[in-house]
Design a protein around this motif. Structure first.
Motif, PDB file in Angstrom:
ATOM      1  N   LEU A  35      -3.393 -50.193  -5.863  1.00  0.00           N
ATOM      2  CA  LEU A  35      -3.798 -49.632  -4.593  1.00  0.00           C
ATOM      3  C   LEU A  35      -5.412 -49.043  -4.763  1.00  0.00           C
ATOM      4  O   LEU A  35      -6.328 -49.166  -3.899  1.00  0.00           O
ATOM      5  N   TYR A  36      -5.741 -48.439  -6.058  1.00  0.00           N
ATOM      6  CA  TYR A  36      -6.901 -47.844  -6.401  1.00  0.00           C
ATOM      7  C   TYR A  36      -7.802 -48.895  -6.663  1.00  0.00           C
ATOM      8  O   TYR A  36      -8.960 -48.825  -5.858  1.00  0.00           O
ATOM      9  N   LEU A  37      -7.489 -49.787  -7.587  1.00  0.00           N
ATOM     10  CA  LEU A  37      -8.644 -50.897  -7.870  1.00  0.00           C
ATOM     11  C   LEU A  37      -9.026 -51.869  -6.878  1.00  0.00           C
ATOM     12  O   LEU A  37     -10.009 -52.324  -6.618  1.00  0.00           O
ATOM     13  N   THR A  38      -8.037 -52.016  -5.796  1.00  0.00           N
ATOM     14  CA  THR A  38      -8.340 -53.028  -4.912  1.00  0.00           C
ATOM     15  C   THR A  38      -8.867 -52.238  -3.495  1.00  0.00           C
ATOM     16  O   THR A  38      -9.510 -52.903  -2.595  1.00  0.00           O
ATOM     17  N   GLY A  39      -8.829 -51.065  -3.493  1.00  0.00           N
ATOM     18  CA  GLY A  39      -9.356 -50.141  -2.459  1.00  0.00           C
ATOM     19  C   GLY A  39      -8.593 -49.978  -1.029  1.00  0.00           C
ATOM     20  O   GLY A  39      -9.002 -49.818  -0.152  1.00  0.00           O
ATOM     21  N   LEU A  40      -7.228 -50.572  -1.451  1.00  0.00           N
ATOM     22  CA  LEU A  40      -6.222 -50.344  -0.071  1.00  0.00           C
ATOM     23  C   LEU A  40      -5.924 -48.902   0.139  1.00  0.00           C
ATOM     24  O   LEU A  40      -5.608 -48.621   1.397  1.00  0.00           O
ATOM     25  N   LEU A  41      -6.185 -47.920  -0.713  1.00  0.00           N
ATOM     26  CA  LEU A  41      -5.999 -46.604  -0.281  1.00  0.00           C
ATOM     27  C   LEU A  41      -7.634 -45.897  -0.854  1.00  0.00           C
ATOM     28  O   LEU A  41      -8.252 -46.508  -1.807  1.00  0.00           O
ATOM     29  N   PRO A  42      -7.981 -45.029  -0.106  1.00  0.00           N
ATOM     30  CA  PRO A  42      -9.415 -44.663  -0.503  1.00  0.00           C
ATOM     31  C   PRO A  42      -9.317 -43.940  -1.700  1.00  0.00           C
ATOM     32  O   PRO A  42      -8.287 -43.449  -2.301  1.00  0.00           O
ATOM     33  N   ALA A  43     -10.415 -43.649  -2.408  1.00  0.00           N
ATOM     34  CA  ALA A  43     -10.518 -43.049  -4.017  1.00  0.00           C
ATOM     35  C   ALA A  43     -11.405 -41.781  -3.768  1.00  0.00           C
ATOM     36  O   ALA A  43     -12.455 -41.725  -2.990  1.00  0.00           O
ATOM     37  N   LEU A  44     -10.966 -40.707  -4.335  1.00  0.00           N
ATOM     38  CA  LEU A  44     -11.778 -39.550  -4.237  1.00  0.00           C
ATOM     39  C   LEU A  44     -12.981 -39.894  -5.081  1.00  0.00           C
ATOM     40  O   LEU A  44     -14.108 -39.611  -4.769  1.00  0.00           O
ATOM     41  N   VAL A  45     -12.847 -40.576  -6.195  1.00  0.00           N
ATOM     42  CA  VAL A  45     -13.767 -40.964  -7.161  1.00  0.00           C
ATOM     43  C   VAL A  45     -13.836 -42.463  -7.290  1.00  0.00           C
ATOM     44  O   VAL A  45     -13.025 -43.212  -7.677  1.00  0.00           O
ATOM     45  N   PRO A  46     -14.818 -42.983  -6.557  1.00  0.00           N
ATOM     46  CA  PRO A  46     -14.867 -44.729  -6.478  1.00  0.00           C
ATOM     47  C   PRO A  46     -14.940 -45.072  -8.086  1.00  0.00           C
ATOM     48  O   PRO A  46     -15.570 -44.652  -8.808  1.00  0.00           O
ATOM     49  N   VAL A  47     -14.340 -46.377  -8.187  1.00  0.00           N
ATOM     50  CA  VAL A  47     -14.266 -47.095  -9.570  1.00  0.00           C
ATOM     51  C   VAL A  47     -15.698 -47.364  -9.965  1.00  0.00           C
ATOM     52  O   VAL A  47     -15.819 -46.985 -11.100  1.00  0.00           O
ATOM     53  N   ARG A  48     -16.607 -47.794  -9.282  1.00  0.00           N
ATOM     54  CA  ARG A  48     -18.077 -47.897  -9.654  1.00  0.00           C
ATOM     55  C   ARG A  48     -18.734 -46.936 -10.122  1.00  0.00           C
ATOM     56  O   ARG A  48     -19.583 -46.991 -10.940  1.00  0.00           O
ATOM     57  N   ASP A  49     -18.150 -45.607  -9.961  1.00  0.00           N
ATOM     58  CA  ASP A  49     -18.976 -44.191 -10.202  1.00  0.00           C
ATOM     59  C   ASP A  49     -18.340 -43.859 -11.836  1.00  0.00           C
ATOM     60  O   ASP A  49     -18.968 -42.975 -12.148  1.00  0.00           O
ATOM     61  N   LEU A  50     -17.286 -44.447 -12.092  1.00  0.00           N
ATOM     62  CA  LEU A  50     -16.587 -44.029 -13.090  1.00  0.00           C
ATOM     63  C   LEU A  50     -17.369 -44.044 -14.414  1.00  0.00           C
ATOM     64  O   LEU A  50     -17.454 -42.961 -15.288  1.00  0.00           O
ATOM     65  N   PRO A  51     -18.103 -45.191 -14.824  1.00  0.00           N
ATOM     66  CA  PRO A  51     -18.857 -45.271 -15.875  1.00  0.00           C
ATOM     67  C   PRO A  51     -19.838 -44.042 -16.185  1.00  0.00           C
ATOM     68  O   PRO A  51     -20.076 -43.465 -17.361  1.00  0.00           O
ATOM     69  N   ARG A  52     -20.537 -43.725 -15.015  1.00  0.00           N
ATOM     70  CA  ARG A  52     -21.458 -42.724 -15.151  1.00  0.00           C
ATOM     71  C   ARG A  52     -20.710 -41.280 -15.188  1.00  0.00           C
ATOM     72  O   ARG A  52     -21.133 -40.322 -16.114  1.00  0.00           O
ATOM     73  N   LEU A  53     -19.838 -41.106 -14.536  1.00  0.00           N
ATOM     74  CA  LEU A  53     -19.011 -39.677 -14.531  1.00  0.00           C
ATOM     75  C   LEU A  53     -18.192 -39.352 -15.773  1.00  0.00           C
ATOM     76  O   LEU A  53     -18.266 -38.427 -16.224  1.00  0.00           O
ATOM     77  N   TRP A  54     -17.782 -40.304 -16.628  1.00  0.00           N
ATOM     78  CA  TRP A  54     -16.962 -40.075 -17.626  1.00  0.00           C
ATOM     79  C   TRP A  54     -17.793 -39.587 -18.820  1.00  0.00           C
ATOM     80  O   TRP A  54     -17.212 -39.153 -19.822  1.00  0.00           O
ATOM     81  N   THR A  55     -19.249 -39.689 -18.900  1.00  0.00           N
ATOM     82  CA  THR A  55     -19.771 -39.136 -19.870  1.00  0.00           C
ATOM     83  C   THR A  55     -20.165 -37.606 -19.707  1.00  0.00           C
ATOM     84  O   THR A  55     -20.758 -36.941 -20.459  1.00  0.00           O
ATOM     85  N   LEU A  56     -19.734 -37.126 -18.494  1.00  0.00           N
ATOM     86  CA  LEU A  56     -20.048 -35.639 -18.434  1.00  0.00           C
ATOM     87  C   LEU A  56     -18.847 -34.757 -18.915  1.00  0.00           C
ATOM     88  O   LEU A  56     -17.712 -35.306 -19.125  1.00  0.00           O
ATOM     89  N   PRO A  57     -19.239 -33.622 -19.287  1.00  0.00           N
ATOM     90  CA  PRO A  57     -18.280 -32.914 -19.785  1.00  0.00           C
ATOM     91  C   PRO A  57     -17.352 -32.605 -18.503  1.00  0.00           C
ATOM     92  O   PRO A  57     -17.768 -32.548 -17.235  1.00  0.00           O
ATOM     93  N   ALA A  58     -15.970 -32.003 -18.815  1.00  0.00           N
ATOM     94  CA  ALA A  58     -15.190 -31.653 -17.835  1.00  0.00           C
ATOM     95  C   ALA A  58     -15.566 -30.755 -16.658  1.00  0.00           C
ATOM     96  O   ALA A  58     -15.281 -31.346 -15.541  1.00  0.00           O
ATOM     97  N   GLY A  59     -16.166 -29.776 -17.028  1.00  0.00           N
ATOM     98  CA  GLY A  59     -16.623 -28.773 -15.982  1.00  0.00           C
ATOM     99  C   GLY A  59     -17.586 -29.513 -15.121  1.00  0.00           C
ATOM    100  O   GLY A  59     -17.502 -29.363 -13.723  1.00  0.00           O
TER     101      GLY A  59
END
Length: 137
Positions: A35-59
């Motif tokens: 459901l997340y990958l197909t976009g059938l449900l909206p995502a708080l954090v879109p999949v396309r943004d994850l590579p950039r965001l995963w490099t950030l510290p948790a805070g």
């Protein structure tokens, strides 16, 4: 000679519940991921943004995504990515559920001490899941 396993064997009961629970949570997790990958449900954090965001510290990640902290994620289950968090939580709680399920088997077998220890273990697991002792390691 070992005795045959029965419904009142705590090890058998634990194993059955663990197997069933693992399968159910796995299927739930696969559906949630789909459901997340197909976009059938909206995502708080879109999949396309994850590579950039995963490099950030948790805070910084939490600030950038406006993601919930603590148990606030439960209010976000309408988002596909947080259904995946629910699946992870399901796997995390499975051991506690299985431990609770063996208490009646221990009592049925007259093993009161084992029943008490299993109940206490389940309480410790619950306290840890609820983060009741945040400074303890």
């Amino acid at each position: 000679m070992s005795q045959p396993r029965s419904e009142h064997d705590p090890q058998e009961r634990y194993a059955r519940w663990l197997e069933l629970g693992s399968r159910l949570v796995f299927v739930f997790g696969c559906v949630a991921l789909g459901l997340y990958l197909t976009g059938l449900l909206p995502a708080l954090v879109p999949v396309r943004d994850l590579p950039r965001l995963w490099t950030l510290p948790a805070g910084e990640f939490l600030r950038a995504t406006q993601a919930p902290a603590g148990f606030e994620w439960i209010g976000f289950l309408r988002y596909g990515d947080y259904l995946n968090v629910a699946a992870i939580a399901g796997f995390s709680l499975l051991s506690m559920v299985c431990t609770v399920r063996v208490v009646p088997a221990f009592l049925k077998n007259g093993e009161r001490l084992h029943a008490l220890l299993a109940a206490l273990e389940a309480l410790v697991l619950l306290a840890a899941a609820l983060n009741l002792f945040p400074g303890a390691h």
